[in-house]
Write an enzyme that holds these catalytic residues in place. Structure first.
Site, mmCIF file in Angstrom:
data_model
loop_
_atom_site.group_PDB
_atom_site.id
_atom_site.type_symbol
_atom_site.label_atom_id
_atom_site.label_comp_id
_atom_site.label_asym_id
_atom_site.label_seq_id
_atom_site.Cartn_x
_atom_site.Cartn_y
_atom_site.Cartn_z
ATOM 1 N N GLY A 49 0.833 -1.199 0.000
ATOM 2 C CA GLY A 49 0.000 0.000 0.000
ATOM 3 C C GLY A 49 0.864 1.244 0.000
ATOM 4 N N HIS A 50 1.888 1.205 -0.869
ATOM 5 C CA HIS A 50 2.763 2.356 -1.056
ATOM 6 C C HIS A 50 3.572 2.163 -2.331
ATOM 7 C CE1 HIS A 50 5.658 -0.461 0.516
ATOM 8 N NE2 HIS A 50 5.055 -0.507 1.683
ATOM 9 N N ALA A 51 4.314 3.202 -2.688
ATOM 10 C CA ALA A 51 5.236 3.117 -3.822
ATOM 11 C C ALA A 51 6.619 3.527 -3.315
ATOM 12 C CB ALA A 51 4.787 4.046 -4.943
#
Ligand code: TYD
Length: 133
Positions: A49-51
């Protein structure tokens, strides 16, 4: 490579048990700076749930199964990982989530960077801005 891709690893089959391996810049397209693993994930939980701005990574289901959803800001692709002789290469600057962990699954992540909080893009809005979308 600037897109996510499944990479098959060598598999040495043996009646004593199988063996797989990976070497940096040979089986995966980067130099390895870090390895971490995710385990004991309770049912229904979501990881990721991130980059990452810089981090490239290669994810293997060493045990069990899970899905990795990779999103470039326009399109989402889901990759199911459930064998230890292949993995998913994810280049930098893609949003990704890990979902549907099976009981006793073990996710190993091989990373091109040391851990840095500054490399994370944690909000989807910031991710879209970063991509110019
Ligand atoms: P995070 O990457 O947010 O987990 P996930 O994306 O799987 O949900 O990391 C969770 C916590 O662990 C966070 O506080 C940072 C810490 N962490 C490290 O200290 N070193 C590492 O190499 C990693 C991957 C995480």
């Amino acid at each position: 490579m600037d897109y996510p891709i499944i990479i098959n690893l060598p598999k040495i089959e043996d009646s004593r048990g199988n063996l797989s391996f990976l070497e940096e810049q040979k089986h995966i397209p980067f130099v390895i700076k870090r390895t971490y693993w995710i385990y004991d994930v309770p049912g229904g939980q979501v990881r990721g749930g991130h980059a990452f701005k810089e981090q490239q990574e290669f994810i293997i289901a060493l045990s069990g199964s899970f899905d990795v959803i990779v999103d470039d800001g326009i399109e989402k692709k889901t990759f199911s990982l459930n064998r230890s002789y292949y993995g998913l290469y994810i280049p930098a600057t893609l949003w990704r989530e890990m979902v549907n962990f099976s009981t006793n699954s073990l996710a190993m992540v091989v990373s091109s960077t040391h851990y840095s909080d500054h490399d994370y893009i944690r909000s989807y809005r910031d991710f879209l801005n970063y991509k110019g979308l």
